[in-house]
Design a protein around this motif. Structure first.
Motif, mmCIF file in Angstrom:
data_model
loop_
_atom_site.group_PDB
_atom_site.id
_atom_site.type_symbol
_atom_site.label_atom_id
_atom_site.label_comp_id
_atom_site.label_asym_id
_atom_site.label_seq_id
_atom_site.Cartn_x
_atom_site.Cartn_y
_atom_site.Cartn_z
ATOM 1 N N ALA A 92 22.507 -1.773 53.959
ATOM 2 C CA ALA A 92 21.962 -0.558 53.350
ATOM 3 C C ALA A 92 22.027 0.570 54.375
ATOM 4 N N VAL A 93 21.744 1.764 53.902
ATOM 5 C CA VAL A 93 21.463 2.868 54.810
ATOM 6 C C VAL A 93 19.962 2.842 55.091
ATOM 7 N N TYR A 94 19.612 2.857 56.374
ATOM 8 C CA TYR A 94 18.218 2.783 56.782
ATOM 9 C C TYR A 94 17.741 4.169 57.212
ATOM 10 N N TYR A 95 16.590 4.553 56.654
ATOM 11 C CA TYR A 95 16.026 5.880 56.893
ATOM 12 C C TYR A 95 14.673 5.776 57.576
ATOM 13 N N CYS A 96 14.424 6.706 58.434
ATOM 14 C CA CYS A 96 13.141 6.861 59.103
ATOM 15 C C CYS A 96 12.341 7.934 58.360
ATOM 16 N N LYS A 97 11.049 7.695 58.184
ATOM 17 C CA LYS A 97 10.191 8.645 57.478
ATOM 18 C C LYS A 97 8.902 8.850 58.261
ATOM 19 N N ALA A 98 8.482 10.106 58.346
ATOM 20 C CA ALA A 98 7.214 10.448 58.998
ATOM 21 C C ALA A 98 6.286 11.050 57.954
#
Length: 118
Positions: A92-98
């Motif tokens: 998958a494409v892995y995303y960082c979220k704040a």
């Protein structure tokens, strides 16, 4: 200027490991809850793991429990995702979220591709 920059993705064989990093800038990192999400082709984006500000309580999707570990280094404004025993379904494409809920603030990174294949 707020930025979340992910790195560490790539191609790995089943059973292998990767460590993703997400470096934050432009906001007070230590106050934000940090999370990793992923999105596979044709599927909705899903939560993989999260870590709170302060004491750093963690939570994981059932599909990655025991294999993935999220951690943060507030001195380096960085959140990590250690991924072990990778499976093809982790591709998958892995995303960082704040997230800072008290101020309704949410920031996303641009994503990093993880491909698990032999």
């Amino acid at each position: 200027q707020v930025q979340l920059v992910e790195s560490g993705g790539g191609l790995v064989q089943p059973g292998g490991s990767l460590r993703l990093s997400c470096v934050a800038s432009g906001f007070t990192f230590s106050r934000f809850r940090m999370s990793w999400y992923r999105q596979a082709p044709g599927k909705e984006r899903e939560l993989v793991a999260g870590i709170t500000s302060g004491v750093g309580t963690t939570n994981y999707a059932d599909s990655v429990k025991g294999r993935f570990t999220i951690s943060r280094d507030n001195a380096k404004n960085t959140v990590y995702l250690q991924m072990n025993t990778l499976k093809p379904e982790d591709t998958a494409v892995y995303y960082c979220k704040a997230t800072y809920a008290l101020a309704s603030l949410t920031y996303w990174g641009q994503g990093t591709q993880v491909t698990v294949s032999s």
